[in-house]
Design an enzyme around this catalytic site. Structure first.
Site, PDB file in Angstrom:
ATOM      1  N   GLY A  84      17.562  54.970  -8.052  1.00 53.84           N
ATOM      2  CA  GLY A  84      16.565  54.407  -8.955  1.00 53.84           C
ATOM      3  C   GLY A  84      16.004  55.446  -9.910  1.00 53.84           C
ATOM      4  O   GLY A  84      15.829  55.184 -11.105  1.00 53.84           O
ATOM      5  N   THR A  85      15.726  56.633  -9.394  1.00 57.47           N
ATOM      6  CA  THR A  85      15.148  57.688 -10.226  1.00 57.47           C
ATOM      7  C   THR A  85      16.073  58.050 -11.376  1.00 57.47           C
ATOM      8  O   THR A  85      15.651  58.133 -12.537  1.00 57.47           O
ATOM      9  CB  THR A  85      14.854  58.937  -9.368  1.00 57.47           C
ATOM     10  OG1 THR A  85      13.919  58.569  -8.346  1.00 57.47           O
ATOM     11  CG2 THR A  85      14.300  60.070 -10.196  1.00 57.47           C
ATOM     12  N   ASN A 167       5.679  49.011  -6.911  1.00 58.24           N
ATOM     13  CA  ASN A 167       5.928  49.527  -5.571  1.00 58.24           C
ATOM     14  C   ASN A 167       4.645  49.728  -4.775  1.00 58.24           C
ATOM     15  O   ASN A 167       4.641  49.554  -3.560  1.00 58.24           O
ATOM     16  CB  ASN A 167       6.721  50.839  -5.646  1.00 58.24           C
ATOM     17  CG  ASN A 167       6.165  51.811  -6.663  1.00 58.24           C
ATOM     18  OD1 ASN A 167       6.083  51.515  -7.855  1.00 58.24           O
ATOM     19  ND2 ASN A 167       5.758  52.975  -6.198  1.00 58.24           N
ATOM     20  N   GLN A 195      12.111  47.742  -6.881  1.00 58.06           N
ATOM     21  CA  GLN A 195      11.497  46.939  -5.817  1.00 58.06           C
ATOM     22  C   GLN A 195      11.879  45.463  -5.971  1.00 58.06           C
ATOM     23  O   GLN A 195      12.169  44.783  -4.990  1.00 58.06           O
ATOM     24  CB  GLN A 195       9.969  47.054  -5.855  1.00 58.06           C
ATOM     25  CG  GLN A 195       9.425  48.419  -5.455  1.00 58.06           C
ATOM     26  CD  GLN A 195       9.615  48.746  -3.985  1.00 58.06           C
ATOM     27  OE1 GLN A 195       9.697  47.856  -3.130  1.00 58.06           O
ATOM     28  NE2 GLN A 195       9.695  50.022  -3.679  1.00 58.06           N
ATOM     29  N   HIS A 217      18.773  51.930  -1.666  1.00 62.77           N
ATOM     30  CA  HIS A 217      18.099  52.082  -0.359  1.00 62.77           C
ATOM     31  C   HIS A 217      16.846  51.237  -0.216  1.00 62.77           C
ATOM     32  O   HIS A 217      16.240  51.202   0.845  1.00 62.77           O
ATOM     33  CB  HIS A 217      17.831  53.562  -0.042  1.00 62.77           C
ATOM     34  CG  HIS A 217      16.678  54.174  -0.763  1.00 62.77           C
ATOM     35  ND1 HIS A 217      15.434  54.285  -0.184  1.00 62.77           N
ATOM     36  CD2 HIS A 217      16.570  54.729  -1.988  1.00 62.77           C
ATOM     37  CE1 HIS A 217      14.612  54.906  -1.035  1.00 62.77           C
ATOM     38  NE2 HIS A 217      15.286  55.174  -2.137  1.00 62.77           N
ATOM     39  N   THR A 253      32.278  62.780 -10.603  1.00 59.96           N
ATOM     40  CA  THR A 253      33.174  61.999  -9.752  1.00 59.96           C
ATOM     41  C   THR A 253      32.385  60.946  -8.977  1.00 59.96           C
ATOM     42  O   THR A 253      31.322  61.238  -8.429  1.00 59.96           O
ATOM     43  CB  THR A 253      33.910  62.938  -8.771  1.00 59.96           C
ATOM     44  OG1 THR A 253      34.593  63.927  -9.541  1.00 59.96           O
ATOM     45  CG2 THR A 253      34.900  62.176  -7.911  1.00 59.96           C
ATOM     46  N   CYS A 341       0.512  62.042  -2.147  1.00 52.99           N
ATOM     47  CA  CYS A 341       0.422  63.425  -1.677  1.00 52.99           C
ATOM     48  C   CYS A 341       0.488  63.494  -0.161  1.00 52.99           C
ATOM     49  O   CYS A 341      -0.333  62.917   0.540  1.00 52.99           O
ATOM     50  CB  CYS A 341      -0.878  64.032  -2.159  1.00 52.99           C
ATOM     51  SG  CYS A 341      -0.760  65.777  -2.459  1.00 52.99           S
TER      52      CYS A 341
HETATM   53  C1  PLP Z   1      11.973  53.786  -4.902  1.00 52.75           C
HETATM   54  C2  PLP Z   1      11.683  53.507  -6.317  1.00 52.75           C
HETATM   55  C3  PLP Z   1      12.256  54.278  -7.345  1.00 52.75           C
HETATM   56  C4  PLP Z   1      13.125  55.472  -7.072  1.00 52.75           C
HETATM   57  O1  PLP Z   1      14.352  55.112  -6.535  1.00 52.75           O
HETATM   58  P1  PLP Z   1      15.234  56.193  -5.694  1.00 52.75           P
HETATM   59  O2  PLP Z   1      16.507  55.463  -5.451  1.00 52.75           O
HETATM   60  O3  PLP Z   1      14.470  56.463  -4.450  1.00 52.75           O
HETATM   61  O4  PLP Z   1      15.391  57.381  -6.568  1.00 52.75           O
HETATM   62  C5  PLP Z   1      11.981  53.927  -8.648  1.00 52.75           C
HETATM   63  N1  PLP Z   1      11.189  52.887  -8.934  1.00 52.75           N
HETATM   64  C6  PLP Z   1      10.617  52.119  -7.983  1.00 52.75           C
HETATM   65  C7  PLP Z   1       9.776  50.967  -8.378  1.00 52.75           C
HETATM   66  C8  PLP Z   1      10.840  52.419  -6.640  1.00 52.75           C
HETATM   67  O5  PLP Z   1      10.264  51.667  -5.695  1.00 52.75           O
END
Ligand code: PLP
Length: 397
Positions: A84-85, A167, A195, A217, A253, A341
């Site tokens: 997601g990031t 989230n 989410q 995930h 890859t 945090c």
């Molecule tokens: C978890 C999350 C991300 C980041 O996704 P990752 O796969 O953990 O890098 C981005 N946006 C939202 C809304 C999330 O809940």
């Protein structure tokens, strides 16, 4: 090996209840099985010309097709990423850079309740790359009103990004209306659906989105893999440069087993969505009602109705969120708070401040998110311990 064994042993000693599915989910056994052949048997490099490469490439293209179909997109519009990031980074940076290069656009519009993957990326563009960053205000539920977007769109707006479902507080945005507005004004629209994809049907045509992020995930797939939908015709400059993988948009890859796992998990999730949600919503509502009834000075954060089916989030007056989390952990309940945090001086969550909560109240946040293994008695036992733990926290302050 030793470490894993001791962790498993510790988990078995005490009944622990996992209530943090918005943070991550376990890999579905069916997903795990689908991934296995792609580690040691079908292992070729998808760019290779030979049989080994072709078999891998076929699996990747099958995964791409599955994901595209589920969100009403074309295969060519799906870009695999590391999660997601990265999807958010590619969307925000990639479009911002392309819009500046091609159209001279320099203005970014995002909501203040974005995930850090969007928020920090946009901030970096503003601090280091000279983009002008503007925030779209949200209401007390954390919702973005389309009219607030309309009044801020400019001729030089490079991109609008609004989170699909939050989230931290679970609020779902009216993505279709915001997308419609952006489309009418010719401004690319990105939504972080990381989410949302775990609980809501996604249709990129109906929702008028140009770019959409998902991450595996959060819906019972492996960590470290995700995808970005990029509508055909939307220009994106790659962030990770190298080979010509992913239509020149993401070099490197392919992580074949994880891409296969992502597609399998997404398909299972989207196919089983109605049944999963039908079970989760009453549990979530029982949890919310129980907390608000049993604990004075408790407040639900996020929208009461337009919220994720597995998501409950609160603030408690006179409570330090991290202390409550630690006490819950000792009592066997794994939850989360708004203040990300983990150590040091905790700061109130930006999301909770953006919805107008006073900082002291925002410090006392708790997020409880349910999933496929959550049972009614988990919620009952949680509700039986939470009130006394909140009381204990209040006395400590
Ligand atoms: C978890 C999350 C991300 C980041 O996704 P990752 O796969 O953990 O890098 C981005 N946006 C939202 C809304 C999330 O809940």
């Amino acid at each position: 090996m030793l470490l894993i064994e001791s962790v498993v042993e510790m988990m078995e000693q005490k009944k622990r209840v996992y209530l943090d599915y918005a943070a991550s989910t376990p890999v579905d056994e069916r997903v795990f099985q689908a991934m296995l052949p792609y580690f040691a048997q079908i292992f070729g490099n998808s760019s290779s010309v030979h049989f080994f490469g072709q078999s891998t490439e076929a699996a990747i293209e099958r995964a791409r097709k599955i994901i595209a179909k589920l969100i009403n997109a074309e295969s060519a519009e799906i870009i695999f990423t590391s999660g997601g990031t990265e999807s958010d980074n590619l969307a925000i940076k990639g479009v911002a850079f392309a819009r500046r290069k091609n159209d001279g656009c320099n203005h970014l519009l995002i909501s203040p309740v974005e995930h850090p993957a969007v928020l920090q990326t946009a901030r970096q563009l503003s601090e280091l790359f000279g983009f002008e960053l503007e925030y779209i205000p949200v209401d007390s539920f954390g919702r973005v009103s389309p009219s607030e977007v309309a009044s801020r769109l400019r001729r030089n707006t490079a991109l609008v990004s609004v989170i699909y479902a939050n989230n931290e507080i679970g609020t779902i945005n009216d993505i279709a209306s915001i997308g419609h507005l952006c489309r009418m004004n010719g401004v690319p629209f990105h939504t972080d659906a990381v989410q949302a994809a775990a609980h809501l049907p996604i249709d990129v045509v109906r929702e008028n989105v140009d770019l959409l992020s998902i991450g595996s995930h959060k819906f019972y797939g492996p960590k470290g893999v995700g995808a970005l939908y990029v509508r055909q015709g939307v220009n994106v400059i790659p962030i990770i440069t190298g080979g010509a993988h992913e239509s020149n948009l993401r070099a490197g890859t392919h992580n074949t087993p994880y891409i296969v796992g992502l597609a399998e998990a997404f398909q299972l999730t989207q196919t089983e969505l109605i049944q999963r949600n039908a079970r989760l919503v009453p549990l979530r509502d029982m949890l919310i009602a129980g907390v608000l009834e049993k604990i004075s000075g408790a407040q639900l954060t996020g929208h009461p109705v337009e919220r994720l089916p597995n998501h409950a989030s609160f603030v408690f007056e006179g409570v330090e969120g991290n202390t409550l989390l630690a006490m819950l952990d000792v009592a066997g309940f794994a939850c989360s708070s708004g203040s990300a945090c983990k150590s040091g001086t905790p700061k109130p969550s930006e999301v909770l401040l953006a919805i107008g909560l006073p900082p002291a109240m925002a410090m006392g946040s708790l997020r409880v998110t349910l999933g496929v293994d959550t049972r009614m008695d988990d919620i009952e036992s949680f509700l039986s311990v939470l009130p006394s733990l909140v009381e204990k926290c209040r006395k400590l302050k």
